[in-house]
Design an enzyme around this catalytic site. Structure first.
Site, PDB file in Angstrom:
ATOM      1  N   SER A   8       0.833  -1.199   0.000  1.00 19.69           N
ATOM      2  CA  SER A   8       0.000   0.000   0.000  1.00 19.69           C
ATOM      3  C   SER A   8       0.872   1.255   0.000  1.00 19.69           C
ATOM      4  O   SER A   8       1.612   1.517   0.939  1.00 19.69           O
ATOM      5  CB  SER A   8      -0.908   0.015   1.227  1.00 19.69           C
ATOM      6  OG  SER A   8      -1.564   1.264   1.280  1.00 19.69           O
ATOM      7  N   HIS A  33      -1.041  -1.107  -4.393  1.00 23.72           N
ATOM      8  CA  HIS A  33      -2.349  -0.818  -3.790  1.00 23.72           C
ATOM      9  C   HIS A  33      -2.402   0.687  -3.508  1.00 23.72           C
ATOM     10  O   HIS A  33      -1.535   1.232  -2.820  1.00 23.72           O
ATOM     11  CB  HIS A  33      -2.506  -1.609  -2.491  1.00 23.72           C
ATOM     12  CG  HIS A  33      -3.846  -1.450  -1.853  1.00 23.72           C
ATOM     13  ND1 HIS A  33      -4.961  -2.148  -2.257  1.00 23.72           N
ATOM     14  CD2 HIS A  33      -4.258  -0.662  -0.824  1.00 23.72           C
ATOM     15  CE1 HIS A  33      -6.000  -1.811  -1.513  1.00 23.72           C
ATOM     16  NE2 HIS A  33      -5.604  -0.896  -0.634  1.00 23.72           N
ATOM     17  N   ASP A  35      -4.685   3.817  -2.121  1.00 26.84           N
ATOM     18  CA  ASP A  35      -5.839   4.160  -1.285  1.00 26.84           C
ATOM     19  C   ASP A  35      -6.295   5.585  -1.534  1.00 26.84           C
ATOM     20  O   ASP A  35      -5.552   6.532  -1.287  1.00 26.84           O
ATOM     21  CB  ASP A  35      -5.454   4.018   0.197  1.00 26.84           C
ATOM     22  CG  ASP A  35      -5.245   2.571   0.594  1.00 26.84           C
ATOM     23  OD1 ASP A  35      -6.173   1.772   0.409  1.00 26.84           O
ATOM     24  OD2 ASP A  35      -4.144   2.245   1.081  1.00 26.84           O
ATOM     25  N   MET A  37      -8.970   8.375  -0.381  1.00 28.74           N
ATOM     26  CA  MET A  37      -9.887   8.711   0.724  1.00 28.74           C
ATOM     27  C   MET A  37     -10.402  10.134   0.544  1.00 28.74           C
ATOM     28  O   MET A  37      -9.611  11.041   0.257  1.00 28.74           O
ATOM     29  CB  MET A  37      -9.140   8.635   2.054  1.00 28.74           C
ATOM     30  CG  MET A  37      -8.463   7.301   2.290  1.00 28.74           C
ATOM     31  SD  MET A  37      -7.539   7.352   3.832  1.00 28.74           S
ATOM     32  CE  MET A  37      -6.783   5.728   3.814  1.00 28.74           C
ATOM     33  N   HIS A  66      -8.201   1.399  -4.442  1.00 28.94           N
ATOM     34  CA  HIS A  66      -9.196   1.164  -3.388  1.00 28.94           C
ATOM     35  C   HIS A  66      -9.866   2.499  -3.082  1.00 28.94           C
ATOM     36  O   HIS A  66      -9.266   3.383  -2.473  1.00 28.94           O
ATOM     37  CB  HIS A  66      -8.449   0.602  -2.164  1.00 28.94           C
ATOM     38  CG  HIS A  66      -9.303   0.387  -0.967  1.00 28.94           C
ATOM     39  ND1 HIS A  66      -8.783   0.124   0.284  1.00 28.94           N
ATOM     40  CD2 HIS A  66     -10.657   0.379  -0.800  1.00 28.94           C
ATOM     41  CE1 HIS A  66      -9.759  -0.033   1.156  1.00 28.94           C
ATOM     42  NE2 HIS A  66     -10.913   0.129   0.525  1.00 28.94           N
ATOM     43  N   MET A  68     -12.124   4.718  -1.144  1.00 31.01           N
ATOM     44  CA  MET A  68     -12.853   4.965   0.106  1.00 31.01           C
ATOM     45  C   MET A  68     -13.526   6.320  -0.035  1.00 31.01           C
ATOM     46  O   MET A  68     -13.172   7.295   0.637  1.00 31.01           O
ATOM     47  CB  MET A  68     -11.871   4.913   1.286  1.00 31.01           C
ATOM     48  CG  MET A  68     -11.466   3.484   1.624  1.00 31.01           C
ATOM     49  SD  MET A  68      -9.953   3.384   2.588  1.00 31.01           S
ATOM     50  CE  MET A  68      -8.749   3.451   1.280  1.00 31.01           C
ATOM     51  N   MET A 137     -11.964  -5.708   4.600  1.00 34.15           N
ATOM     52  CA  MET A 137     -11.201  -4.789   5.460  1.00 34.15           C
ATOM     53  C   MET A 137     -10.956  -5.470   6.804  1.00 34.15           C
ATOM     54  O   MET A 137     -11.895  -5.880   7.486  1.00 34.15           O
ATOM     55  CB  MET A 137     -11.980  -3.489   5.699  1.00 34.15           C
ATOM     56  CG  MET A 137     -12.042  -2.513   4.538  1.00 34.15           C
ATOM     57  SD  MET A 137     -10.464  -1.940   3.856  1.00 34.15           S
ATOM     58  CE  MET A 137      -9.552  -1.384   5.292  1.00 34.15           C
ATOM     59  N   GLY A 142      -9.439   4.018   6.581  1.00 37.84           N
ATOM     60  CA  GLY A 142      -9.130   5.429   6.808  1.00 37.84           C
ATOM     61  C   GLY A 142      -7.681   5.689   7.184  1.00 37.84           C
ATOM     62  O   GLY A 142      -7.162   6.767   6.930  1.00 37.84           O
ATOM     63  N   PHE A 143      -7.049   4.691   7.778  1.00 39.34           N
ATOM     64  CA  PHE A 143      -5.683   4.913   8.267  1.00 39.34           C
ATOM     65  C   PHE A 143      -4.856   3.643   8.123  1.00 39.34           C
ATOM     66  O   PHE A 143      -5.369   2.531   8.287  1.00 39.34           O
ATOM     67  CB  PHE A 143      -5.705   5.322   9.748  1.00 39.34           C
ATOM     68  CG  PHE A 143      -6.526   6.548  10.000  1.00 39.34           C
ATOM     69  CD1 PHE A 143      -5.978   7.816   9.845  1.00 39.34           C
ATOM     70  CD2 PHE A 143      -7.871   6.436  10.341  1.00 39.34           C
ATOM     71  CE1 PHE A 143      -6.755   8.945  10.037  1.00 39.34           C
ATOM     72  CE2 PHE A 143      -8.655   7.568  10.537  1.00 39.34           C
ATOM     73  CZ  PHE A 143      -8.095   8.824  10.396  1.00 39.34           C
ATOM     74  N   GLY A 144      -3.575   3.838   7.858  1.00 40.16           N
ATOM     75  CA  GLY A 144      -2.650   2.714   7.899  1.00 40.16           C
ATOM     76  C   GLY A 144      -2.199   2.479   9.326  1.00 40.16           C
ATOM     77  O   GLY A 144      -2.497   3.266  10.243  1.00 40.16           O
ATOM     78  N   GLY A 145      -1.515   1.386   9.549  1.00 38.05           N
ATOM     79  CA  GLY A 145      -0.877   1.139  10.840  1.00 38.05           C
ATOM     80  C   GLY A 145      -1.805   0.729  11.970  1.00 38.05           C
ATOM     81  O   GLY A 145      -1.444   0.846  13.146  1.00 38.05           O
ATOM     82  N   ASP A 175      -7.041  -6.394   3.680  1.00 36.06           N
ATOM     83  CA  ASP A 175      -6.407  -5.077   3.745  1.00 36.06           C
ATOM     84  C   ASP A 175      -6.505  -4.519   5.162  1.00 36.06           C
ATOM     85  O   ASP A 175      -7.600  -4.257   5.652  1.00 36.06           O
ATOM     86  CB  ASP A 175      -7.129  -4.162   2.737  1.00 36.06           C
ATOM     87  CG  ASP A 175      -6.511  -2.781   2.638  1.00 36.06           C
ATOM     88  OD1 ASP A 175      -5.432  -2.551   3.221  1.00 36.06           O
ATOM     89  OD2 ASP A 175      -7.120  -1.925   1.958  1.00 36.06           O
ATOM     90  N   GLY A 176      -5.335  -4.325   5.775  1.00 31.48           N
ATOM     91  CA  GLY A 176      -5.277  -3.688   7.086  1.00 31.48           C
ATOM     92  C   GLY A 176      -4.588  -4.556   8.126  1.00 31.48           C
ATOM     93  O   GLY A 176      -5.057  -5.654   8.428  1.00 31.48           O
ATOM     94  N   GLY A 177      -3.452  -4.078   8.597  1.00 31.89           N
ATOM     95  CA  GLY A 177      -2.759  -4.796   9.674  1.00 31.89           C
ATOM     96  C   GLY A 177      -2.185  -6.138   9.256  1.00 31.89           C
ATOM     97  O   GLY A 177      -1.942  -7.001  10.108  1.00 31.89           O
ATOM     98  N   GLY A 197       0.868  -2.252   4.143  1.00 30.07           N
ATOM     99  CA  GLY A 197       1.402  -0.892   4.104  1.00 30.07           C
ATOM    100  C   GLY A 197       2.560  -0.729   5.058  1.00 30.07           C
ATOM    101  O   GLY A 197       3.727  -0.896   4.700  1.00 30.07           O
TER     102      GLY A 197
HETATM  103  C1  DX5 Z   1      -6.699   1.577   5.219  1.00 30.37           C
HETATM  104  C2  DX5 Z   1      -6.199   1.288   3.829  1.00 30.37           C
HETATM  105  C3  DX5 Z   1      -5.112   0.300   3.811  1.00 30.37           C
HETATM  106  C4  DX5 Z   1      -3.856   0.709   4.521  1.00 30.37           C
HETATM  107  C5  DX5 Z   1      -3.169  -0.536   4.989  1.00 30.37           C
HETATM  108  O1  DX5 Z   1      -7.857   2.311   5.140  1.00 30.37           O
HETATM  109  O2  DX5 Z   1      -7.236   0.779   3.023  1.00 30.37           O
HETATM  110  O3  DX5 Z   1      -4.802  -0.096   2.470  1.00 30.37           O
HETATM  111  O4  DX5 Z   1      -2.981   1.459   3.714  1.00 30.37           O
HETATM  112  O5  DX5 Z   1      -2.122  -0.186   5.792  1.00 30.37           O
HETATM  113  P1  DX5 Z   1      -1.514  -1.160   6.904  1.00 30.37           P
HETATM  114  O6  DX5 Z   1      -0.993  -2.360   6.195  1.00 30.37           O
HETATM  115  O7  DX5 Z   1      -0.448  -0.321   7.511  1.00 30.37           O
HETATM  116  O8  DX5 Z   1      -2.613  -1.501   7.870  1.00 30.37           O
HETATM  117 ZN    ZN Z   2      -6.663  -0.128   1.037  1.00 33.22          ZN
END
Ligand code: DX5
Ligand code: ZN
Length: 223
Positions: A8, A33, A35, A37, A66, A68, A137, A142-145, A175-177, A197
Site C-alpha cells: 500500500s 495498492h 488508497d 480517501m 481502493h 474509500m 477490510m 481510513g488509516f494505515g498502521g 487489507d489492514g494490519g 502498508g
Molecule cells: C486503510 C487502507 C489500507 C492501509 C493498509 O484504510 O485501506 O490499504 O494502507 O495499511 P496497513 O498495512 O499499515 O494496515
Molecule cells: Zn486499502
C-alpha cells in the site's frame, strides 16, 4: 494461482515517492495498492488524481485502486484514465452496486467490492458472480498502521463458501494490519491477495519483506 502481494503506497515516504515506487518495481510485489480517501466516507483524506497519475507514470505493475469515497460512480472513468487496473468500491458507499460493478467492467477494469469490518459477507450473495474481487477490510478504513481484526479469518472462510461453484476465480483481498504473523493464516483461510502498508515500508529491508510474504507456502503453515 499463487497469491498476490499489493504493497500500500499510503505508507510510502511521499517526499521520496519515486524511490519507493522503484522499490516496489524491483520487488516480487504484484500490484501497487493505492488508497483514495475523500474525508467523507472515511475520516481522512489521502490524495487524488495528480498523485495517482504520477504513480502510474513510474509504476511497472498494475494499480489496484481502493476507493474509500462516497458515490464513486462519479469518478470511475477518471480513475480508469488515471491508470487503474483494478477499481474497488465500498459496499457501504454504493446504492446501486450491481450497476457500479458493471460500469467498472465496461471500462475494461477488474471490479472489486470492499466490505467494512461490520459488513457481513452474506450481503454479497446476489452479486458474487459479478465481482472479480472482494476486499475484506481487516481494520476500519481510513488509516494505515492499525491493529488487525481477528474476525477476518471467519469472514474469508464464509466468503469462500459463498463463492464456491459460483465464482471460483474470485480474488479475495485482505487489507489492514497484515504482516508476517498473520499472512500465512490468511492464505490458509482462503485469501489470495494481501495488502501491506506499514509492515512493508517500516521494514529494514522492504524488498526482502515483500519476498517473504510472496513466498509463503500456506499449505505448510498452521492456520
Ligand atoms: C486503510 C487502507 C489500507 C492501509 C493498509 O484504510 O485501506 O490499504 O494502507 O495499511 P496497513 O498495512 O499499515 O494496515
Ligand atoms: Zn486499502
Amino acid at each position: 494461482m499463487s497469491h498476490l502481494i499489493a504493497p500500500s503506497v499510503l505508507a510510502a515516504d511521499f517526499a521520496n515517492l519515486g524511490r519507493d515506487i522503484e522499490m516496489i518495481n524491483s520487488s516480487e510485489a504484484d500490484w501497487f495498492h493505492v488508497d483514495i480517501m475523500d474525508g467523507v466516507f472515511v475520516p481522512n483524506i489521502s490524495f487524488g488524481f495528480p498523485v495517482l497519475e504520477t504513480i502510474r507514470k513510474y509504476a511497472g505493475k498494475p494499480l489496484d485502486v481502493h476507493l474509500m469515497i462516497t458515490d464513486p460512480d462519479r469518478y470511475l472513468e477518471r480513475f480508469k484514465n488515471a491508470g487503474a487496473s483494478v477499481i474497488t468500491v465500498h459496499y457501504e458507499a454504493c446504492t446501486h452496486l450491481h450497476r457500479t460493478i458493471a460500469a467498472i467492467k465496461d471500462l475494461g477494469c477488474r471490479a472489486g467490492v470492499a466490505l467494512n469490518p461490520h459488513t457481513p459477507v452474506h450481503l454479497l450473495e446476489d452479486l458474487i458472480e459479478d465481482a472479480d474481487l472482494v476486499l475484506i477490510m481487516s481494520v476500519n478504513p481510513g488509516f494505515g498502521g492499525q491493529k488487525f481484526i481477528n474476525r477476518t479469518y471467519d469472514k474469508i472462510r464464509a466468503l469462500k463458501s459463498i463463492a464456491a461453484g459460483r465464482n471460483e476465480n474470485l480474488l479475495i483481498e485482505v487489507d489492514g494490519g497484515v504482516n508476517l504473523s498473520n499472512a500465512a493464516a490468511l492464505l490458509c483461510a482462503g485469501a489470495n491477495v494481501l495488502v501491506a502498508g506499514n509492515f512493508v515500508f517500516t521494514a529494514k529491508d522492504p524488498v526482502n519483506t515483500i519476498s517473504e510474504m510472496k513466498n509463503l507456502i500456506p499449505g505448510l503453515m498452521q492456520a
